[in-house]
Motif scaffolding. Sequence first.
Motif, PDB file in Angstrom:
ATOM      1  N   HIS A 136       4.552  60.062   1.025  1.00  0.00           N
ATOM      2  CA  HIS A 136       4.381  61.635   0.220  1.00  0.00           C
ATOM      3  C   HIS A 136       3.777  60.692  -1.761  1.00  0.00           C
ATOM      4  O   HIS A 136       4.611  59.839  -2.142  1.00  0.00           O
ATOM      5  N   LEU A 137       3.770  61.119  -2.286  1.00  0.00           N
ATOM      6  CA  LEU A 137       2.536  61.266  -3.250  1.00  0.00           C
ATOM      7  C   LEU A 137       3.104  63.127  -4.093  1.00  0.00           C
ATOM      8  O   LEU A 137       3.260  63.664  -3.814  1.00  0.00           O
ATOM      9  N   GLN A 138       3.385  62.434  -5.569  1.00  0.00           N
ATOM     10  CA  GLN A 138       4.070  63.484  -6.175  1.00  0.00           C
ATOM     11  C   GLN A 138       3.911  62.922  -7.658  1.00  0.00           C
ATOM     12  O   GLN A 138       4.240  62.438  -7.913  1.00  0.00           O
ATOM     13  N   SER A 139       2.562  64.575  -8.572  1.00  0.00           N
ATOM     14  CA  SER A 139       3.017  64.459  -9.840  1.00  0.00           C
ATOM     15  C   SER A 139       2.578  65.698 -10.797  1.00  0.00           C
ATOM     16  O   SER A 139       1.955  66.771 -10.184  1.00  0.00           O
ATOM     17  N   ASN A 140       3.600  65.418 -11.245  1.00  0.00           N
ATOM     18  CA  ASN A 140       3.519  66.951 -12.147  1.00  0.00           C
ATOM     19  C   ASN A 140       2.683  67.216 -13.169  1.00  0.00           C
ATOM     20  O   ASN A 140       2.332  66.080 -13.736  1.00  0.00           O
ATOM     21  N   PHE A 141       3.187  68.218 -14.044  1.00  0.00           N
ATOM     22  CA  PHE A 141       2.173  68.617 -14.962  1.00  0.00           C
ATOM     23  C   PHE A 141       1.918  67.192 -16.230  1.00  0.00           C
ATOM     24  O   PHE A 141       1.206  66.571 -16.789  1.00  0.00           O
ATOM     25  N   ILE A 142       3.116  67.054 -16.810  1.00  0.00           N
ATOM     26  CA  ILE A 142       3.565  65.560 -17.465  1.00  0.00           C
ATOM     27  C   ILE A 142       2.475  64.256 -16.985  1.00  0.00           C
ATOM     28  O   ILE A 142       1.851  63.917 -17.254  1.00  0.00           O
ATOM     29  N   GLU A 143       3.462  64.427 -15.837  1.00  0.00           N
ATOM     30  CA  GLU A 143       3.180  62.782 -15.407  1.00  0.00           C
ATOM     31  C   GLU A 143       1.230  62.938 -15.145  1.00  0.00           C
ATOM     32  O   GLU A 143       0.385  61.391 -15.418  1.00  0.00           O
ATOM     33  N   ARG A 144       1.050  64.134 -14.201  1.00  0.00           N
ATOM     34  CA  ARG A 144      -1.032  64.304 -14.625  1.00  0.00           C
ATOM     35  C   ARG A 144      -1.563  63.668 -15.787  1.00  0.00           C
ATOM     36  O   ARG A 144      -2.383  62.937 -16.418  1.00  0.00           O
ATOM     37  N   TRP A 145      -0.967  64.395 -16.685  1.00  0.00           N
ATOM     38  CA  TRP A 145      -1.763  64.044 -17.796  1.00  0.00           C
ATOM     39  C   TRP A 145      -1.576  62.621 -18.935  1.00  0.00           C
ATOM     40  O   TRP A 145      -2.327  62.525 -19.368  1.00  0.00           O
ATOM     41  N   LEU A 146      -0.849  61.936 -18.112  1.00  0.00           N
ATOM     42  CA  LEU A 146      -0.466  60.474 -18.526  1.00  0.00           C
ATOM     43  C   LEU A 146      -0.747  59.636 -17.703  1.00  0.00           C
ATOM     44  O   LEU A 146      -1.016  58.818 -18.431  1.00  0.00           O
ATOM     45  N   GLY A 147      -1.229  60.750 -16.448  1.00  0.00           N
ATOM     46  CA  GLY A 147      -2.162  59.788 -15.796  1.00  0.00           C
ATOM     47  C   GLY A 147      -1.473  58.853 -14.341  1.00  0.00           C
ATOM     48  O   GLY A 147      -1.495  57.602 -14.074  1.00  0.00           O
ATOM     49  N   LEU A 148       0.325  59.269 -14.454  1.00  0.00           N
ATOM     50  CA  LEU A 148       1.219  58.500 -13.488  1.00  0.00           C
ATOM     51  C   LEU A 148       1.312  59.417 -12.704  1.00  0.00           C
ATOM     52  O   LEU A 148       1.332  60.506 -12.059  1.00  0.00           O
ATOM     53  N   GLY A 149       2.029  58.874 -11.646  1.00  0.00           N
ATOM     54  CA  GLY A 149       2.610  59.453 -10.339  1.00  0.00           C
ATOM     55  C   GLY A 149       4.092  58.343  -9.880  1.00  0.00           C
ATOM     56  O   GLY A 149       4.164  57.589  -9.961  1.00  0.00           O
ATOM     57  N   ARG A 150       4.492  58.938  -8.159  1.00  0.00           N
ATOM     58  CA  ARG A 150       5.187  58.529  -7.864  1.00  0.00           C
ATOM     59  C   ARG A 150       5.122  58.700  -6.562  1.00  0.00           C
ATOM     60  O   ARG A 150       4.312  59.376  -5.973  1.00  0.00           O
ATOM     61  N   VAL A 151       5.154  57.909  -6.082  1.00  0.00           N
ATOM     62  CA  VAL A 151       5.231  57.735  -4.364  1.00  0.00           C
ATOM     63  C   VAL A 151       6.857  57.745  -3.857  1.00  0.00           C
ATOM     64  O   VAL A 151       7.566  56.905  -3.674  1.00  0.00           O
ATOM     65  N   LEU A 152       6.801  58.332  -2.866  1.00  0.00           N
ATOM     66  CA  LEU A 152       7.834  59.216  -1.830  1.00  0.00           C
ATOM     67  C   LEU A 152       8.020  58.684  -0.946  1.00  0.00           C
ATOM     68  O   LEU A 152       6.823  58.609  -0.640  1.00  0.00           O
ATOM     69  N   ILE A 153       8.506  57.288  -0.341  1.00  0.00           N
ATOM     70  CA  ILE A 153       9.410  57.168   1.177  1.00  0.00           C
ATOM     71  C   ILE A 153      10.609  57.396   1.659  1.00  0.00           C
ATOM     72  O   ILE A 153      11.209  58.058   1.390  1.00  0.00           O
ATOM     73  N   GLN A 154      10.151  57.251   2.594  1.00  0.00           N
ATOM     74  CA  GLN A 154      10.940  57.983   3.752  1.00  0.00           C
ATOM     75  C   GLN A 154      11.321  57.522   4.565  1.00  0.00           C
ATOM     76  O   GLN A 154      10.158  57.041   5.287  1.00  0.00           O
ATOM     77  N   THR A 155      12.636  57.596   5.182  1.00  0.00           N
ATOM     78  CA  THR A 155      12.848  56.878   6.815  1.00  0.00           C
ATOM     79  C   THR A 155      13.149  57.468   7.741  1.00  0.00           C
ATOM     80  O   THR A 155      13.298  58.649   7.430  1.00  0.00           O
ATOM     81  N   SER A 156      13.826  57.092   8.789  1.00  0.00           N
ATOM     82  CA  SER A 156      13.723  57.242   9.751  1.00  0.00           C
ATOM     83  C   SER A 156      15.582  57.731   9.492  1.00  0.00           C
ATOM     84  O   SER A 156      15.958  57.590  10.488  1.00  0.00           O
ATOM     85  N   SER A 157      15.976  57.386   8.413  1.00  0.00           N
ATOM     86  CA  SER A 157      17.418  57.290   8.134  1.00  0.00           C
ATOM     87  C   SER A 157      18.351  59.195   8.574  1.00  0.00           C
ATOM     88  O   SER A 157      19.614  59.073   8.783  1.00  0.00           O
ATOM     89  N   GLY A 158      17.094  60.123   8.480  1.00  0.00           N
ATOM     90  CA  GLY A 158      17.137  61.643   9.044  1.00  0.00           C
ATOM     91  C   GLY A 158      17.773  62.294   7.598  1.00  0.00           C
ATOM     92  O   GLY A 158      17.334  63.611   8.548  1.00  0.00           O
ATOM     93  N   SER A 159      17.540  61.683   6.510  1.00  0.00           N
ATOM     94  CA  SER A 159      17.598  62.886   4.999  1.00  0.00           C
ATOM     95  C   SER A 159      16.248  63.267   5.203  1.00  0.00           C
ATOM     96  O   SER A 159      15.550  62.624   5.418  1.00  0.00           O
ATOM     97  N   ALA A 160      16.101  64.734   3.832  1.00  0.00           N
ATOM     98  CA  ALA A 160      15.251  65.383   4.215  1.00  0.00           C
ATOM     99  C   ALA A 160      14.717  64.944   2.995  1.00  0.00           C
ATOM    100  O   ALA A 160      13.279  65.419   2.568  1.00  0.00           O
ATOM    101  N   THR A 161      15.553  63.672   2.448  1.00  0.00           N
ATOM    102  CA  THR A 161      14.713  63.580   0.417  1.00  0.00           C
ATOM    103  C   THR A 161      14.551  62.003   0.929  1.00  0.00           C
ATOM    104  O   THR A 161      14.579  61.911   1.709  1.00  0.00           O
ATOM    105  N   ALA A 162      13.562  61.816   0.357  1.00  0.00           N
ATOM    106  CA  ALA A 162      13.379  60.290  -0.043  1.00  0.00           C
ATOM    107  C   ALA A 162      14.266  59.559  -0.245  1.00  0.00           C
ATOM    108  O   ALA A 162      14.872  59.189  -1.399  1.00  0.00           O
ATOM    109  N   GLU A 163      13.835  58.141   0.455  1.00  0.00           N
ATOM    110  CA  GLU A 163      14.764  56.923   0.920  1.00  0.00           C
ATOM    111  C   GLU A 163      14.269  56.332  -0.547  1.00  0.00           C
ATOM    112  O   GLU A 163      15.441  55.389  -1.379  1.00  0.00           O
ATOM    113  N   MET A 164      13.389  56.014  -1.092  1.00  0.00           N
ATOM    114  CA  MET A 164      13.100  55.822  -2.270  1.00  0.00           C
ATOM    115  C   MET A 164      11.751  56.269  -3.430  1.00  0.00           C
ATOM    116  O   MET A 164      11.280  56.614  -2.137  1.00  0.00           O
TER     117      MET A 164
END
Length: 192
Positions: free
Chosen positions: A87-115
């Motif tokens: 997934h890609l995620q970017s809040n208002f401040i990150e978009r203003w700065l041109g930044l983004g986050r890459v959220l990587i999920q695995t098959s670990s069963g966790s609802a949150t991103a592994e990295m």
Amino acid sequence: MSSTTPQHVPFDPAAILAIERPHPKLMTYYFICCLLTVPLFPILIIPNYFRYHTMRYKFAAEGVSMRWGILFRREVLLNYSRIQDIHLQSNFIERWLGLGRVLIQTSSGSATAEMTIEGLLEFEAVRDFLYTKMRGAKEKGAHAGAVSTTVSSGGATLDSTAAAELVTTLRAVSDEVRALREAIERKKTSGS
């Protein structure tokens, strides 16, 4: 907010493999976020400063890794074959700065991103690169499974000989456990 399907942004694999650190704008992002919590600024900026300066990424042939920390070092390693979703995620401040986050999920069963790879200007290209590697690893695994008999569990793959030995050992362990259970039950009934 987030995206689950790649948008075919052209990317240079060599440029992605060369990424080792977050962009300097990430420190600006941390500064702004800490500044918004006026009374807590001095307390919050210190860990973010060290997080930024120790954060390292490595995109290798087998997977991606991320590490950070001085006193409490943390390192996350993910094989491309374990990646389930990106997934890609970017809040208002990150978009203003041109930044983004890459959220990587695995098959670990966790609802949150592994990295979460943060502080990237080329976050869409990184996402596409990871999708390409993920698909390649899964196709490679599917092709290998078609050529020879393999057993895969938790990222480990066994050939047919090793799998047969494992099955034999597990059956022997199962027989031992069953014999122990029966002996305990006999002792309980005869001792009563």
